[in-house]
Every structure is written in structure tokens, then in C-alpha cells.
Design an enzyme around this catalytic site. Structure first.
Site, PDB file in Angstrom:
ATOM      1  N   ASP A  60       0.840  -1.196   0.000  1.00  0.00           N
ATOM      2  CA  ASP A  60       0.000   0.000   0.000  1.00  0.00           C
ATOM      3  C   ASP A  60       0.874   1.245   0.000  1.00  0.00           C
ATOM      4  OD1 ASP A  60      -2.342   1.454   0.021  1.00  0.00           O
ATOM      5  OD2 ASP A  60      -2.550   1.437   2.197  1.00  0.00           O
ATOM      6  N   CYS A 102     -23.486   2.519   4.181  1.00  0.00           N
ATOM      7  CA  CYS A 102     -22.461   3.580   4.183  1.00  0.00           C
ATOM      8  C   CYS A 102     -23.037   4.888   4.725  1.00  0.00           C
ATOM      9  CB  CYS A 102     -21.917   3.794   2.772  1.00  0.00           C
ATOM     10  SG  CYS A 102     -20.615   5.055   2.722  1.00  0.00           S
ATOM     11  N   CYS A 136     -15.944   9.367   1.696  1.00  0.00           N
ATOM     12  CA  CYS A 136     -15.631   8.213   2.536  1.00  0.00           C
ATOM     13  C   CYS A 136     -15.016   8.651   3.865  1.00  0.00           C
ATOM     14  CB  CYS A 136     -14.660   7.296   1.786  1.00  0.00           C
ATOM     15  SG  CYS A 136     -14.098   5.886   2.735  1.00  0.00           S
ATOM     16  N   CYS A 186     -13.303   3.832   9.014  1.00  0.00           N
ATOM     17  CA  CYS A 186     -14.698   3.405   9.125  1.00  0.00           C
ATOM     18  C   CYS A 186     -14.790   1.970   8.629  1.00  0.00           C
ATOM     19  CB  CYS A 186     -15.599   4.314   8.280  1.00  0.00           C
ATOM     20  SG  CYS A 186     -17.342   3.839   8.266  1.00  0.00           S
ATOM     21  N   CYS A 211     -18.985  -0.813   6.146  1.00  0.00           N
ATOM     22  CA  CYS A 211     -19.276  -1.663   4.979  1.00  0.00           C
ATOM     23  C   CYS A 211     -18.764  -3.085   5.187  1.00  0.00           C
ATOM     24  CB  CYS A 211     -18.699  -1.054   3.704  1.00  0.00           C
ATOM     25  SG  CYS A 211     -16.907  -0.849   3.690  1.00  0.00           S
ATOM     26  N   CYS A 215     -21.081  -6.936   6.016  1.00  0.00           N
ATOM     27  CA  CYS A 215     -20.880  -7.891   4.925  1.00  0.00           C
ATOM     28  C   CYS A 215     -21.046  -9.318   5.436  1.00  0.00           C
ATOM     29  CB  CYS A 215     -19.482  -7.724   4.335  1.00  0.00           C
ATOM     30  SG  CYS A 215     -19.105  -8.934   3.043  1.00  0.00           S
TER      31      CYS A 215
END
Length: 361
Positions: free
Chosen positions: A145, A209, A225, A252, A255, A259
């Protein structure tokens, strides 16, 4: 010598070494990501990357591994699960309940332990060293990343998972609670098989969201976001989004928490991702009281440190304002007033906003 057989054997060996190094899965992807280029350019053209100028600066290099690192022939992909070792059954419900306690500070699960960049980079480097010891020197570069890499695209092409509607990689046996890493190599390796998508008609992540940042399946507008706003965004948080942030002060997980696949999320085998004291279950007031020196000390080796003390206070001030919108609290107000004259104009502005949210008794 059967070169193809040797390459396949090498991949199997790399996967075995990866398991020894605490990776949950190792795959291999090719370097032709041209099919992802139109979507990338449309996303950038729409400005959905917000302040993350580095995403646009590298342009299509993100989708062209062999341009990013000349000589790259294959990409070794890696998955590392990160749920803390002590995570209990029903953890998703436990995390969702935190959002109903306005005065509790909520930090994303992934950020409660050691900085994953450090953990993955060290172990990916160790994996590259093992390959070199086995086959001799070769060209490679490790990514965690940390550069313009289409991580989820590479992960999905190599069987690490499929791209969920929230844009994160999803795995049938591990959900999405994992980190991704890559090693770009100048070795021609056989690719591991991609997996099919299994989101079906589910839209739980889109529906939940808080800021409606997931504007459609597999499309996120980063500017809305909460993870982007609390971590990547350096300036004032847009006024219309502040009330929607609730008590989320760093990242956050909503989401992911809703799931269905995350009931299969795996616990890490490493102590690195165990929760640090103060980053789970603390009150907003407790964390808002941290001086810059204490912030630096408490976040040493943590991904949180990179946002700095100013953004830390900015984020908590918004959460405190949201708590005051729910119920007036003189103790919260006193804590905010203690930062009303902070040297940072960003902090002062968010503190003033927070104080203005107080509900009359």
C-alpha cells in the site's frame, strides 16, 4: 530441464514459505491490467480521489506494473488476515454496537495494532530473500500500500478474492478483514487461478455507508468516505459530512461489518495486530486530552501516527460535536473549550463547530 515445471514448483515453494511467514495466502498475477485502465481513468477524471494527488500523478502507471518497475514479468500477491487474536464470536455485532455509544471513540479495527505497512513489508522482504537464496539474485520490488499499485485488481486476478461492491477484496473463507501486499518480480511465473464473484444481489455495504460514499457497485467516491476524510484529507471536513461521521475518529468499518462474508473473517496468528491500550473502548474525552507528546508516544509504530496530532484532534472534535447533538454534556463542552484557543486554525474551527452542536438542556 522442464522450465514450466520448475516455475510451477517454485510457486508452490513460495506459497509454503509464505505460510511460514504468516501470510494467509500467496498468489501470482500477470502484468497486463489494461482492462482496468478505463475504469481507473474515469474515476480519476471524476475527481473521486479527492486530495490524494499521488493517485493522479502516476496516471496509468498504476495499471502498468512493467512501467512502474521495468522488467516486471509477474506479481506475487499476498494476503494477511488482521483480526486481533483475542477476537470473539459475534465481533461484527460488538463493533456495530460501538456506533450506538456516542461518547466512545471508534478506531478502525485494522489500525488498533501495529502499523501493517511495517509488518507486511518486513515479511514480504523475508519472502523475497528466501526466493533469492533458492534461485539466486533476481529483480524485484516490494509493495505494501506504498506506491501506485492496483492492489485489489492484482489480488482478484490471482485468486486472493474478488472485488466486492465496497471495492475491497473479498474471500469466501476470510471475508475482507485482511491486508494485501505484492512483490513485483522479473520472473515468468505461472498465474494462480482467479475466483468467481459471490456478492450476488446483496447491497448491504452500499446501503449502510453513512455518507453514501459507495455510489454504485465497486465504485467509491473517496471525497465522501469517512476513512478518507479522517486519514487522507488534511483540511477542514465538509460541513455537510460532519454529522454523518458519528463517533468514528479514524477510519470506518461499516461496509465490512455488515458484509455477510465477514462471518468467516480470520484471526491473525501474529501479536502485531493485537489491540493497543486506548485504541478500543476509550472515550472521546480521554483521547482528546492527549497532548502531542502523548499522541506520539501512544501511536509509536502505529498507522495512526501518520495523521499527526492536529488531524487527531480535528477528528475527535467532530465526534464530540456529534455526541453533543445527541445530548448536552457539560463535561464534553469543558473539554472542547480547553482546545478552543489551540494554535491550529483547523482544530479551532472544528472545536467551534462542535460546541455549536450542543443541544439545549
Amino acid at each position: 530441464m522442464n522450465v514450466a515445471l520448475d516455475a510451477a514448483q517454485l510457486v508452490s515453494q513460495i506459497q509454503a514459505w509464505g505460510q511460514e511467514l504468516a501470510f494467509s495466502q500467496i498468489g501470482v498475477a500477470g502484468v497486463d491490467l489494461s482492462a482496468a485502465e478505463p475504469g481507473l481513468m474515469a474515476w480519476l477524471s471524476a475527481g473521486c480521489h479527492g486530495d490524494m494527488g499521488y493517485m493522479a500523478a502516476h496516471g496509468l502507471k498504476r495499471a502498468r506494473p512493467a512501467e512502474l518497475v521495468p522488467g516486471t514479468l509477474s506479481v506475487i500477491t499476498a494476503r494477511m488476515d488482521y483480526l486481533p487474536r483475542a477476537t470473539t464470536e459475534g465481533w461484527q455485532a460488538i463493533e456495530l454496537e460501538r456506533l450506538d455509544r456516542p461518547q466512545e471513540a471508534v478506531v478502525s479495527v485494522y489500525a488498533r495494532g501495529r502499523d501493517y505497512h511495517k509488518v507486511l513489508r518486513n515479511r514480504l522482504q523475508a519472502l523475497a530473500d528466501r526466493i533469492a537464496a533458492h534461485i539466486g539474485p533476481f529483480g524485484y520490488r516490494v509493495f505494501t500500500d506504498s506506491a501506485p499499485v492496483l492492489e485489489v485488481e492484482l489480488a482478484s486476478r490471482s485468486g486472493i478474492g474478488w472485488r466486492g461492491k465496497h471495492t475491497l477484496a473479498l474471500h469466501r473463507e476470510a471475508g475482507s478483514m485482511f491486508f494485501l501486499g505484492e512483490i513485483f518480480v522479473d520472473l515468468a511465473l505461472p498465474h494462480t487461478e482467479a475466483v468467481s464473484e459471490h456478492c450476488g444481489s446483496c447491497s448491504a455495504c452500499i446501503d449502510v455507508c453513512p455518507t453514501q460514499a459507495i455510489t454504485g457497485p465497486q465504485h467509491v467516491d473517496a471525497r465522501r468516505c469517512i476513512s478518507y476524510l479522517t486519514i487522507e484529507h488534511a483540511g477542514p471536513i465538509p460541513l455537510e459530512l460532519r454529522p454523518l461521521m458519528g463517533n468514528r475518529i479514524y477510519g470506518c468499518d461499516d461496509c465490512q461489518l455488515v458484509c455477510p462474508w465477514n462471518k468467516f473473517a480470520q484471526r491473525s496468528v501474529l501479536p502485531d495486530f493485537d489491540e493497543r491500550a486506548g485504541l478500543s473502548g476509550s472515550t472521546l474525552i480521554e483521547l482528546f486530552a492527549w497532548s502531542e507528546a502523548e499522541f506520539l508516544r501512544r501511536t509509536e509504530g502505529s498507522a495512526i501516527r501518520r495523521i499527526g496530532h492536529e488531524r487527531w484532534l480535528r477528528n475527535i472534535a467532530v465526534a464530540m460535536g456529534n455526541a453533543l447533538r445527541v445530548r448536552s454534556d457539560p463535561v464534553l463542552e469543558v473539554a472542547l473549550q480547553g482546545r478552543a484557543d489551540h494554535p491550529s486554525p483547523i482544530v479551532r474551527e472544528h472545536v467551534a463547530w462542535a460546541l455549536a452542536q450542543s443541544q439545549p438542556a
